[in-house]
Design a protein around this motif. Sequence first.
Motif, mmCIF file in Angstrom:
data_model
loop_
_atom_site.group_PDB
_atom_site.id
_atom_site.type_symbol
_atom_site.label_atom_id
_atom_site.label_comp_id
_atom_site.label_asym_id
_atom_site.label_seq_id
_atom_site.Cartn_x
_atom_site.Cartn_y
_atom_site.Cartn_z
ATOM 1 N N TYR A 169 0.831 -1.203 0.000
ATOM 2 C CA TYR A 169 0.000 0.000 0.000
ATOM 3 C C TYR A 169 0.868 1.257 0.000
ATOM 4 C CZ TYR A 169 -4.170 -2.816 0.898
ATOM 5 O OH TYR A 169 -5.200 -3.722 0.804
ATOM 6 N N PHE A 170 1.938 1.231 -0.807
ATOM 7 C CA PHE A 170 2.837 2.378 -0.891
ATOM 8 C C PHE A 170 2.088 3.629 -1.346
ATOM 9 C CE2 PHE A 170 5.488 -1.402 -1.876
ATOM 10 C CZ PHE A 170 6.296 -1.364 -0.753
ATOM 11 N N CYS A 171 1.052 3.448 -2.162
ATOM 12 C CA CYS A 171 0.280 4.577 -2.670
ATOM 13 C C CYS A 171 -0.378 5.372 -1.552
ATOM 14 C CB CYS A 171 -0.776 4.117 -3.662
ATOM 15 S SG CYS A 171 -1.978 2.943 -3.002
ATOM 16 N N ALA A 172 -0.684 4.720 -0.441
ATOM 17 C CA ALA A 172 -1.338 5.378 0.686
ATOM 18 C C ALA A 172 -0.397 5.615 1.866
ATOM 19 C CB ALA A 172 -2.527 4.545 1.161
ATOM 20 N N ARG A 173 0.634 4.776 1.994
ATOM 21 C CA ARG A 173 1.495 4.825 3.177
ATOM 22 C C ARG A 173 2.885 5.395 2.910
ATOM 23 N NH1 ARG A 173 -0.041 -1.240 5.024
ATOM 24 N NH2 ARG A 173 -2.188 -0.818 5.669
ATOM 25 N N GLY A 174 3.215 5.638 1.666
ATOM 26 C CA GLY A 174 4.511 6.225 1.344
ATOM 27 C C GLY A 174 5.515 5.239 0.801
ATOM 28 N N LYS A 175 6.654 5.758 0.372
ATOM 29 C CA LYS A 175 7.665 4.930 -0.277
ATOM 30 C C LYS A 175 8.335 3.965 0.683
ATOM 31 C CE LYS A 175 11.204 8.510 -0.004
ATOM 32 N NZ LYS A 175 12.115 9.327 -0.797
ATOM 33 N N SER A 176 9.000 2.981 0.144
ATOM 34 C CA SER A 176 9.664 1.947 0.899
ATOM 35 C C SER A 176 10.832 2.527 1.691
ATOM 36 C CB SER A 176 10.184 0.876 -0.054
ATOM 37 O OG SER A 176 10.848 -0.127 0.635
ATOM 38 N N ARG A 177 10.968 2.070 2.940
ATOM 39 C CA ARG A 177 12.059 2.503 3.808
ATOM 40 C C ARG A 177 12.368 1.397 4.807
ATOM 41 N NH1 ARG A 177 7.265 4.650 4.537
ATOM 42 N NH2 ARG A 177 6.297 4.603 6.568
ATOM 43 N N PRO A 178 13.554 1.380 5.388
ATOM 44 C CA PRO A 178 13.910 0.314 6.311
ATOM 45 C C PRO A 178 12.983 0.268 7.524
ATOM 46 C CG PRO A 178 15.822 1.656 5.767
ATOM 47 C CD PRO A 178 14.616 2.351 5.201
ATOM 48 N N GLN A 179 12.761 -0.941 8.013
ATOM 49 C CA GLN A 179 11.981 -1.081 9.246
ATOM 50 C C GLN A 179 12.808 -0.573 10.411
ATOM 51 O OE1 GLN A 179 10.078 -4.794 10.046
ATOM 52 N NE2 GLN A 179 9.501 -5.106 7.929
ATOM 53 N N LYS A 180 12.125 -0.045 11.400
ATOM 54 C CA LYS A 180 12.817 0.478 12.593
ATOM 55 C C LYS A 180 13.038 -0.603 13.608
ATOM 56 C CE LYS A 180 11.045 5.066 11.946
ATOM 57 N NZ LYS A 180 10.318 6.162 12.437
#
Length: 100
Positions: free
Chosen positions: A89-100
Motif C-alpha cells: 500500500y505504498f500509494c497510501a502509506r509512502g515509499k519503501s524505507r527500512p523497518q525500525k
Amino acid sequence: MVNIEFNNENIEKCQCPCCPVQGASKCAYEQLEKVQKINGMPNPEEVPGIYCISGKTTCEDFNQEGMCQCSKCELWKEYNLGAEEPGGYFCARGKSRPQK
C-alpha cells in the motif's frame, strides 16, 4: 536501505496500474495518459504507479478498501520490499524505507 532507481525499466515492472486500489481511479488514468505523451523521463510524482519509489499518490479517488497487489510486483520481489516499511500500500502509506 533499499535503493530502487526511478527509470523506464522499473516503471515497466511496476504493477500499480493493474492494482484494484488504483484500477478505477480516473485521476491515475489521466496521469497515465499524460505520461505516455512525455518524450523522455517523467518526474516520479507524475507517474501513476511505482509508489514504492515515489511515495504516496496525489490522487484522491483510490479505493483504499481494494486488495493491495504489491507482493505480486517484480520490484517488490527483486528488492525484498516485504522486509521494508510499509511493505505494501505504498500509494497510501509512502515509499519503501527500512523497518525500525
